[in-house]
Write a protein that holds these residues in place. Structure first.
Motif, PDB file in Angstrom:
ATOM      1  N   SER A  29      -6.738 -34.915  32.538  1.00 27.05           N
ATOM      2  CA  SER A  29      -5.839 -35.661  33.425  1.00 27.05           C
ATOM      3  C   SER A  29      -6.594 -35.936  34.721  1.00 27.05           C
ATOM      4  CB  SER A  29      -4.579 -34.851  33.719  1.00 27.05           C
ATOM      5  OG  SER A  29      -4.885 -33.749  34.558  1.00 27.05           O
ATOM      6  N   LEU A  30      -6.066 -36.832  35.509  1.00 26.76           N
ATOM      7  CA  LEU A  30      -6.680 -37.145  36.790  1.00 26.76           C
ATOM      8  C   LEU A  30      -6.688 -35.913  37.697  1.00 26.76           C
ATOM      9  CD1 LEU A  30      -8.031 -39.265  38.532  1.00 26.76           C
ATOM     10  CD2 LEU A  30      -5.767 -40.079  39.205  1.00 26.76           C
ATOM     11  N   ASP A  31      -5.609 -35.148  37.697  1.00 25.13           N
ATOM     12  CA  ASP A  31      -5.561 -33.928  38.512  1.00 25.13           C
ATOM     13  C   ASP A  31      -6.612 -32.914  38.074  1.00 25.13           C
ATOM     14  OD1 ASP A  31      -3.527 -34.866  40.144  1.00 25.13           O
ATOM     15  OD2 ASP A  31      -1.935 -33.894  38.985  1.00 25.13           O
ATOM     16  N   GLU A  32      -6.794 -32.770  36.769  1.00 25.64           N
ATOM     17  CA  GLU A  32      -7.822 -31.841  36.273  1.00 25.64           C
ATOM     18  C   GLU A  32      -9.212 -32.293  36.688  1.00 25.64           C
ATOM     19  OE1 GLU A  32      -5.836 -30.091  32.187  1.00 25.64           O
ATOM     20  OE2 GLU A  32      -6.755 -32.099  32.135  1.00 25.64           O
ATOM     21  N   LEU A  33      -9.460 -33.588  36.619  1.00 26.08           N
ATOM     22  CA  LEU A  33     -10.759 -34.117  37.008  1.00 26.08           C
ATOM     23  C   LEU A  33     -11.003 -33.903  38.500  1.00 26.08           C
ATOM     24  CD1 LEU A  33     -13.348 -35.545  36.206  1.00 26.08           C
ATOM     25  CD2 LEU A  33     -12.163 -37.725  36.551  1.00 26.08           C
ATOM     26  N   ARG A  34      -9.988 -34.153  39.306  1.00 29.74           N
ATOM     27  CA  ARG A  34     -10.126 -33.921  40.752  1.00 29.74           C
ATOM     28  C   ARG A  34     -10.394 -32.454  41.055  1.00 29.74           C
ATOM     29  NH1 ARG A  34      -5.107 -37.787  42.203  1.00 29.74           N
ATOM     30  NH2 ARG A  34      -6.270 -39.724  42.454  1.00 29.74           N
ATOM     31  N   GLU A  35      -9.691 -31.556  40.353  1.00 31.61           N
ATOM     32  CA  GLU A  35      -9.911 -30.127  40.559  1.00 31.61           C
ATOM     33  C   GLU A  35     -11.339 -29.742  40.170  1.00 31.61           C
ATOM     34  OE1 GLU A  35      -8.299 -25.736  39.130  1.00 31.61           O
ATOM     35  OE2 GLU A  35      -7.450 -27.523  38.189  1.00 31.61           O
ATOM     36  N   ALA A  36     -11.810 -30.254  39.049  1.00 29.15           N
ATOM     37  CA  ALA A  36     -13.173 -29.950  38.604  1.00 29.15           C
ATOM     38  C   ALA A  36     -14.187 -30.455  39.613  1.00 29.15           C
ATOM     39  CB  ALA A  36     -13.423 -30.576  37.228  1.00 29.15           C
ATOM     40  N   TRP A  37     -13.985 -31.654  40.140  1.00 35.55           N
ATOM     41  CA  TRP A  37     -14.908 -32.199  41.139  1.00 35.55           C
ATOM     42  C   TRP A  37     -14.914 -31.319  42.391  1.00 35.55           C
ATOM     43  CZ3 TRP A  37     -14.994 -33.688  46.158  1.00 35.55           C
ATOM     44  CH2 TRP A  37     -16.110 -34.406  46.586  1.00 35.55           C
ATOM     45  N   ALA A  38     -13.734 -30.896  42.828  1.00 37.90           N
ATOM     46  CA  ALA A  38     -13.646 -30.049  44.017  1.00 37.90           C
ATOM     47  C   ALA A  38     -14.400 -28.743  43.812  1.00 37.90           C
ATOM     48  CB  ALA A  38     -12.182 -29.774  44.354  1.00 37.90           C
ATOM     49  N   TRP A  39     -14.286 -28.151  42.629  1.00 37.29           N
ATOM     50  CA  TRP A  39     -14.996 -26.903  42.351  1.00 37.29           C
ATOM     51  C   TRP A  39     -16.489 -27.148  42.176  1.00 37.29           C
ATOM     52  CZ3 TRP A  39     -13.805 -22.173  43.382  1.00 37.29           C
ATOM     53  CH2 TRP A  39     -12.459 -21.792  43.476  1.00 37.29           C
ATOM     54  N   ALA A  40     -16.868 -28.247  41.554  1.00 35.02           N
ATOM     55  CA  ALA A  40     -18.288 -28.518  41.315  1.00 35.02           C
ATOM     56  C   ALA A  40     -19.047 -28.778  42.604  1.00 35.02           C
ATOM     57  CB  ALA A  40     -18.446 -29.711  40.361  1.00 35.02           C
ATOM     58  N   PHE A  41     -18.393 -29.415  43.569  1.00 37.96           N
ATOM     59  CA  PHE A  41     -19.096 -29.820  44.781  1.00 37.96           C
ATOM     60  C   PHE A  41     -18.597 -29.135  46.041  1.00 37.96           C
ATOM     61  CE2 PHE A  41     -19.732 -33.283  41.774  1.00 37.96           C
ATOM     62  CZ  PHE A  41     -21.116 -33.307  41.758  1.00 37.96           C
ATOM     63  N   GLY A  42     -17.625 -28.235  45.932  1.00 32.03           N
ATOM     64  CA  GLY A  42     -17.117 -27.556  47.120  1.00 32.03           C
ATOM     65  C   GLY A  42     -16.605 -26.170  46.816  1.00 32.03           C
ATOM     66  N   ASP A  43     -17.236 -25.489  45.848  1.00 36.04           N
ATOM     67  CA  ASP A  43     -16.705 -24.205  45.410  1.00 36.04           C
ATOM     68  C   ASP A  43     -16.653 -23.160  46.507  1.00 36.04           C
ATOM     69  OD1 ASP A  43     -19.462 -23.897  45.456  1.00 36.04           O
ATOM     70  OD2 ASP A  43     -19.552 -22.768  43.584  1.00 36.04           O
ATOM     71  N   GLU A  44     -17.634 -23.147  47.402  1.00 39.78           N
ATOM     72  CA  GLU A  44     -17.615 -22.155  48.478  1.00 39.78           C
ATOM     73  C   GLU A  44     -16.417 -22.363  49.404  1.00 39.78           C
ATOM     74  OE1 GLU A  44     -21.343 -21.703  50.507  1.00 39.78           O
ATOM     75  OE2 GLU A  44     -22.435 -21.862  48.613  1.00 39.78           O
ATOM     76  N   ALA A  58     -10.461 -26.966  33.523  1.00 41.67           N
ATOM     77  CA  ALA A  58     -11.233 -27.412  34.683  1.00 41.67           C
ATOM     78  C   ALA A  58     -12.676 -26.923  34.575  1.00 41.67           C
ATOM     79  CB  ALA A  58     -10.593 -26.936  35.971  1.00 41.67           C
ATOM     80  N   ALA A  59     -12.867 -25.698  34.109  1.00 42.28           N
ATOM     81  CA  ALA A  59     -14.218 -25.162  33.953  1.00 42.28           C
ATOM     82  C   ALA A  59     -15.022 -25.982  32.944  1.00 42.28           C
ATOM     83  CB  ALA A  59     -14.159 -23.699  33.530  1.00 42.28           C
ATOM     84  N   ALA A  60     -14.377 -26.410  31.858  1.00 46.27           N
ATOM     85  CA  ALA A  60     -15.061 -27.249  30.871  1.00 46.27           C
ATOM     86  C   ALA A  60     -15.448 -28.594  31.479  1.00 46.27           C
ATOM     87  CB  ALA A  60     -14.177 -27.449  29.643  1.00 46.27           C
ATOM     88  N   LEU A  61     -14.578 -29.145  32.306  1.00 42.18           N
ATOM     89  CA  LEU A  61     -14.894 -30.404  32.991  1.00 42.18           C
ATOM     90  C   LEU A  61     -16.035 -30.214  33.977  1.00 42.18           C
ATOM     91  CD1 LEU A  61     -11.367 -31.908  33.625  1.00 42.18           C
ATOM     92  CD2 LEU A  61     -13.204 -32.937  32.290  1.00 42.18           C
ATOM     93  N   ILE A  62     -16.050 -29.084  34.665  1.00 40.99           N
ATOM     94  CA  ILE A  62     -17.147 -28.802  35.599  1.00 40.99           C
ATOM     95  C   ILE A  62     -18.469 -28.847  34.852  1.00 40.99           C
ATOM     96  CG2 ILE A  62     -18.207 -27.018  37.044  1.00 40.99           C
ATOM     97  CD1 ILE A  62     -15.265 -26.186  37.766  1.00 40.99           C
ATOM     98  N   ASP A  63     -18.504 -28.264  33.661  1.00 41.29           N
ATOM     99  CA  ASP A  63     -19.725 -28.291  32.849  1.00 41.29           C
ATOM    100  C   ASP A  63     -20.142 -29.725  32.525  1.00 41.29           C
ATOM    101  OD1 ASP A  63     -19.983 -25.544  32.847  1.00 41.29           O
ATOM    102  OD2 ASP A  63     -19.039 -25.296  30.877  1.00 41.29           O
ATOM    103  N   LEU A  64     -19.169 -30.608  32.350  1.00 45.33           N
ATOM    104  CA  LEU A  64     -19.485 -32.004  32.044  1.00 45.33           C
ATOM    105  C   LEU A  64     -20.003 -32.763  33.263  1.00 45.33           C
ATOM    106  CD1 LEU A  64     -16.476 -33.088  29.783  1.00 45.33           C
ATOM    107  CD2 LEU A  64     -18.839 -32.683  29.070  1.00 45.33           C
ATOM    108  N   ILE A  65     -19.481 -32.439  34.448  1.00 47.31           N
ATOM    109  CA  ILE A  65     -19.807 -33.259  35.616  1.00 47.31           C
ATOM    110  C   ILE A  65     -20.905 -32.688  36.499  1.00 47.31           C
ATOM    111  CG2 ILE A  65     -17.520 -34.287  35.656  1.00 47.31           C
ATOM    112  CD1 ILE A  65     -16.876 -32.598  38.107  1.00 47.31           C
TER     113      ILE A  65
END
Length: 85
Positions: A29-44, A58-65
């Motif tokens: 979903s769009l929300d899942e993708l946004r969450e994955a992006w936030a974790w991939a590029f702003g996890d700290e 979300a973790a699986a999406l992070i692996d993709l992006i």
């Protein structure tokens, strides 16, 4: 509702067609993708805010992006700096 190509581009910026296809096929979903992006590029920052760790989807999406090596995927914020750096 799963994301469209335009949704993926609006969240990730410039990304290759294979990654776009994988994300769409994943059924994110769009929300899942946004969450994955936030974790991939702003996890700290998210961890500092006390946000719970990303869920399985979300973790699986992070692996993709997440970039496999430098240059695979550019943080869209950094990409649009316009100052030559």
């Amino acid at each position: 509702m799963t994301v469209t190509r335009q949704d993926v581009l609006s969240v990730l910026g410039r990304v290759d067609d294979v990654t776009i296809a994988e994300i769409i096929a994943f059924g994110a979903s769009l929300d899942e993708l946004r969450e994955a992006w936030a974790w991939a590029f702003g996890d700290e920052a998210l961890m500092s805010l006390g946000r719970p760790l990303p869920g399985t989807r979300a973790a699986a999406l992070i692996d993709l992006i997440e970039p496999d090596d430098e240059g695979d995927l550019t943080d869209p914020i950094q990409e649009d700096r316009g100052d030559g750096h």
